[in-house]
Design a protein around this motif. Sequence first.
Motif, PDB file in Angstrom:
ATOM      1  N   GLU A 162      78.176  47.610  26.534  1.00 44.45           N
ATOM      2  CA  GLU A 162      77.142  46.879  27.252  1.00 44.45           C
ATOM      3  C   GLU A 162      76.518  47.753  28.330  1.00 44.45           C
ATOM      4  O   GLU A 162      77.155  48.666  28.863  1.00 44.45           O
ATOM      5  CB  GLU A 162      77.747  45.639  27.908  1.00 44.45           C
ATOM      6  CG  GLU A 162      78.438  44.707  26.947  1.00 44.45           C
ATOM      7  CD  GLU A 162      79.414  43.779  27.640  1.00 44.45           C
ATOM      8  OE1 GLU A 162      79.814  42.776  27.039  1.00 44.45           O
ATOM      9  OE2 GLU A 162      79.791  44.073  28.793  1.00 44.45           O
ATOM     10  N   SER A 163      75.300  47.440  28.672  1.00 44.37           N
ATOM     11  CA  SER A 163      74.650  48.076  29.811  1.00 44.37           C
ATOM     12  C   SER A 163      73.668  47.083  30.412  1.00 44.37           C
ATOM     13  O   SER A 163      73.269  46.104  29.776  1.00 44.37           O
ATOM     14  CB  SER A 163      73.947  49.369  29.412  1.00 44.37           C
ATOM     15  OG  SER A 163      72.949  49.115  28.453  1.00 44.37           O
ATOM     16  N   LEU A 203      69.806  43.086  29.746  1.00 46.07           N
ATOM     17  CA  LEU A 203      71.112  43.516  29.263  1.00 46.07           C
ATOM     18  C   LEU A 203      70.967  44.056  27.848  1.00 46.07           C
ATOM     19  O   LEU A 203      70.122  43.586  27.078  1.00 46.07           O
ATOM     20  CB  LEU A 203      72.104  42.354  29.263  1.00 46.07           C
ATOM     21  CG  LEU A 203      72.296  41.581  30.569  1.00 46.07           C
ATOM     22  CD1 LEU A 203      73.345  40.485  30.369  1.00 46.07           C
ATOM     23  CD2 LEU A 203      72.690  42.494  31.697  1.00 46.07           C
ATOM     24  N   SER A 204      71.797  45.031  27.516  1.00 51.57           N
ATOM     25  CA  SER A 204      71.829  45.518  26.141  1.00 51.57           C
ATOM     26  C   SER A 204      73.275  45.653  25.695  1.00 51.57           C
ATOM     27  O   SER A 204      74.178  45.839  26.517  1.00 51.57           O
ATOM     28  CB  SER A 204      71.108  46.852  26.008  1.00 51.57           C
ATOM     29  OG  SER A 204      71.763  47.861  26.745  1.00 51.57           O
ATOM     30  N   CYS A 205      73.472  45.550  24.397  1.00 49.68           N
ATOM     31  CA  CYS A 205      74.806  45.642  23.822  1.00 49.68           C
ATOM     32  C   CYS A 205      74.696  46.344  22.483  1.00 49.68           C
ATOM     33  O   CYS A 205      73.969  45.879  21.605  1.00 49.68           O
ATOM     34  CB  CYS A 205      75.415  44.259  23.661  1.00 49.68           C
ATOM     35  SG  CYS A 205      77.025  44.241  22.837  1.00 49.68           S
ATOM     36  N   TRP A 213      75.410  36.773  23.781  1.00 51.02           N
ATOM     37  CA  TRP A 213      75.928  36.828  25.135  1.00 51.02           C
ATOM     38  C   TRP A 213      76.530  35.495  25.550  1.00 51.02           C
ATOM     39  O   TRP A 213      75.965  34.433  25.274  1.00 51.02           O
ATOM     40  CB  TRP A 213      74.794  37.200  26.102  1.00 51.02           C
ATOM     41  CG  TRP A 213      74.247  38.563  25.837  1.00 51.02           C
ATOM     42  CD1 TRP A 213      73.229  38.892  24.999  1.00 51.02           C
ATOM     43  CD2 TRP A 213      74.729  39.789  26.391  1.00 51.02           C
ATOM     44  NE1 TRP A 213      73.033  40.248  25.013  1.00 51.02           N
ATOM     45  CE2 TRP A 213      73.928  40.823  25.851  1.00 51.02           C
ATOM     46  CE3 TRP A 213      75.732  40.119  27.297  1.00 51.02           C
ATOM     47  CZ2 TRP A 213      74.125  42.161  26.188  1.00 51.02           C
ATOM     48  CZ3 TRP A 213      75.910  41.447  27.635  1.00 51.02           C
ATOM     49  CH2 TRP A 213      75.118  42.449  27.079  1.00 51.02           C
ATOM     50  N   THR A 268      72.107  46.507  17.800  1.00 49.80           N
ATOM     51  CA  THR A 268      71.957  46.444  19.252  1.00 49.80           C
ATOM     52  C   THR A 268      71.168  45.192  19.596  1.00 49.80           C
ATOM     53  O   THR A 268      70.161  44.912  18.951  1.00 49.80           O
ATOM     54  CB  THR A 268      71.227  47.675  19.798  1.00 49.80           C
ATOM     55  OG1 THR A 268      71.976  48.840  19.492  1.00 49.80           O
ATOM     56  CG2 THR A 268      71.077  47.582  21.317  1.00 49.80           C
ATOM     57  N   HIS A 308      79.252  38.646  28.985  1.00 54.82           N
ATOM     58  CA  HIS A 308      80.006  39.366  27.957  1.00 54.82           C
ATOM     59  C   HIS A 308      79.243  39.343  26.649  1.00 54.82           C
ATOM     60  O   HIS A 308      78.786  38.277  26.202  1.00 54.82           O
ATOM     61  CB  HIS A 308      81.373  38.721  27.739  1.00 54.82           C
ATOM     62  CG  HIS A 308      82.305  38.834  28.895  1.00 54.82           C
ATOM     63  ND1 HIS A 308      83.159  39.908  29.061  1.00 54.82           N
ATOM     64  CD2 HIS A 308      82.513  38.021  29.945  1.00 54.82           C
ATOM     65  CE1 HIS A 308      83.860  39.732  30.176  1.00 54.82           C
ATOM     66  NE2 HIS A 308      83.485  38.605  30.733  1.00 54.82           N
ATOM     67  N   CYS A 309      79.143  40.503  26.027  1.00 52.85           N
ATOM     68  CA  CYS A 309      78.584  40.596  24.687  1.00 52.85           C
ATOM     69  C   CYS A 309      79.661  40.178  23.685  1.00 52.85           C
ATOM     70  O   CYS A 309      80.853  40.448  23.892  1.00 52.85           O
ATOM     71  CB  CYS A 309      78.137  42.026  24.420  1.00 52.85           C
ATOM     72  SG  CYS A 309      77.403  42.285  22.792  1.00 52.85           S
ATOM     73  N   GLY A 356      82.652  42.600  24.585  1.00 62.81           N
ATOM     74  CA  GLY A 356      82.400  43.741  25.438  1.00 62.81           C
ATOM     75  C   GLY A 356      83.185  43.610  26.731  1.00 62.81           C
ATOM     76  O   GLY A 356      83.841  42.590  26.977  1.00 62.81           O
ATOM     77  N   THR A 407      79.565  42.588  32.088  1.00 60.70           N
ATOM     78  CA  THR A 407      78.707  43.184  33.102  1.00 60.70           C
ATOM     79  C   THR A 407      78.311  42.090  34.098  1.00 60.70           C
ATOM     80  O   THR A 407      77.985  40.971  33.705  1.00 60.70           O
ATOM     81  CB  THR A 407      77.464  43.846  32.471  1.00 60.70           C
ATOM     82  OG1 THR A 407      76.711  44.520  33.474  1.00 60.70           O
ATOM     83  CG2 THR A 407      76.574  42.832  31.763  1.00 60.70           C
TER      84      THR A 407
END
Length: 119
Positions: free
Chosen positions: A6-7, A20-22, A36, A77, A94-95, A110, A113
């Motif tokens: 994750e970011s 957010l990305s995963c 998410w 993604t 959380h992803c 994930g 974040t």
Amino acid sequence: QVQLVESGGGLVQTGGSLRLSCAASGSIFVLDTMGWYRQAPGKQRELVAVITSGGVTTYADSVKGRFTISGGNTKNTVYLQMNSLKPEDTAVYHCNYRPGWGVTPGDYWGQGTQVSVSS
């Protein structure tokens, strides 16, 4: 096994935006669901948004019209664009990855974040 990285996340003022990305890697299924979930202190984990590899999306009522999930499918993604953020959106996000299509979470998570929205 599936790994999720994750970011995104961070601190933003009310009304602000975050993305957010995963990214998923490993034993990816052709038919799958990514999305998410979030958990605020003292509260149960709840679904935020998920997207299937077929492009079908599901949102929590509390985020409809403000959050947009995209991606998935062959790119593995997913992105969560969060606009008009509110203090009640503050949580650890959380992803999640699951084989097949559905809204119940799978076994892959994930690391989480933090999203914090100040009033």
